[in-house]
Design a protein around this motif. Structure first.
Motif, PDB file in Angstrom:
ATOM      1  N   ASP A 152      31.297 -33.503  82.046  1.00 15.94           N
ATOM      2  CA  ASP A 152      31.290 -32.208  81.367  1.00 15.94           C
ATOM      3  C   ASP A 152      31.485 -32.365  79.865  1.00 15.94           C
ATOM      4  O   ASP A 152      30.776 -31.750  79.072  1.00 15.94           O
ATOM      5  CB  ASP A 152      32.389 -31.292  81.925  1.00 15.94           C
ATOM      6  N   SER A 153      32.446 -33.184  79.483  1.00 12.96           N
ATOM      7  CA  SER A 153      32.755 -33.390  78.070  1.00 12.96           C
ATOM      8  C   SER A 153      33.000 -34.872  77.813  1.00 12.96           C
ATOM      9  O   SER A 153      34.146 -35.329  77.790  1.00 12.96           O
ATOM     10  CB  SER A 153      34.002 -32.591  77.670  1.00 12.96           C
ATOM     11  N   PRO A 154      31.933 -35.632  77.608  1.00 10.62           N
ATOM     12  CA  PRO A 154      32.140 -37.065  77.367  1.00 10.62           C
ATOM     13  C   PRO A 154      32.886 -37.303  76.061  1.00 10.62           C
ATOM     14  O   PRO A 154      32.738 -36.528  75.115  1.00 10.62           O
ATOM     15  CB  PRO A 154      30.722 -37.634  77.309  1.00 10.62           C
ATOM     16  N   PRO A 155      33.685 -38.363  75.999  1.00  9.64           N
ATOM     17  CA  PRO A 155      34.382 -38.657  74.751  1.00  9.64           C
ATOM     18  C   PRO A 155      33.371 -39.005  73.648  1.00  9.64           C
ATOM     19  O   PRO A 155      32.246 -39.432  73.930  1.00  9.64           O
ATOM     20  CB  PRO A 155      35.257 -39.863  75.099  1.00  9.64           C
ATOM     21  N   ALA A 156      33.775 -38.831  72.425  1.00  6.11           N
ATOM     22  CA  ALA A 156      32.892 -39.030  71.278  1.00  6.11           C
ATOM     23  C   ALA A 156      32.290 -40.436  71.259  1.00  6.11           C
ATOM     24  O   ALA A 156      31.104 -40.606  70.966  1.00  6.11           O
ATOM     25  CB  ALA A 156      33.639 -38.741  69.979  1.00  6.11           C
TER      26      ALA A 156
END
Length: 87
Positions: A53-57
């Motif tokens: 859903d929200s991969p790390p940068a």
């Protein structure tokens, strides 16, 4: 990546049977840990970003770099075809 013959193409990339991949695509089952590692080996950070859903940068940057390299390779191939056709 493969809008046509997806299971066959992924099978060729990973060594996982096309039948198993078809079941995943039909949502009849999900990849095992072993199969996910095979997919990861074939498709890299782009795959991981696609399933998060929200991969790390840092992972997002790695996926963008992977896509850039793939596009540059496609450009080089097309350039080679143009140069070969001009002769």
């Amino acid at each position: 990546m493969y809008p046509v013959k997806t299971a066959d193409n992924v099978s060729a990339d990973t060594g996982i049977s096309a039948n198993t991949i078809s079941k995943w695509l039909d949502r009849g089952s999900a990849p095992t840990s072993w199969a996910f590692l095979r997919l990861l080996s074939a498709y890299g950070p782009d795959l991981v970003c696609a399933v998060m859903d929200s991969p790390p940068a840092w992972l997002d940057r790695a996926a963008k770099e992977q896509r850039r390299e793939r596009i540059e390779a496609q450009i080089a191939d097309l350039q080679s075809q143009l140069e070969g056709g001009a002769r």
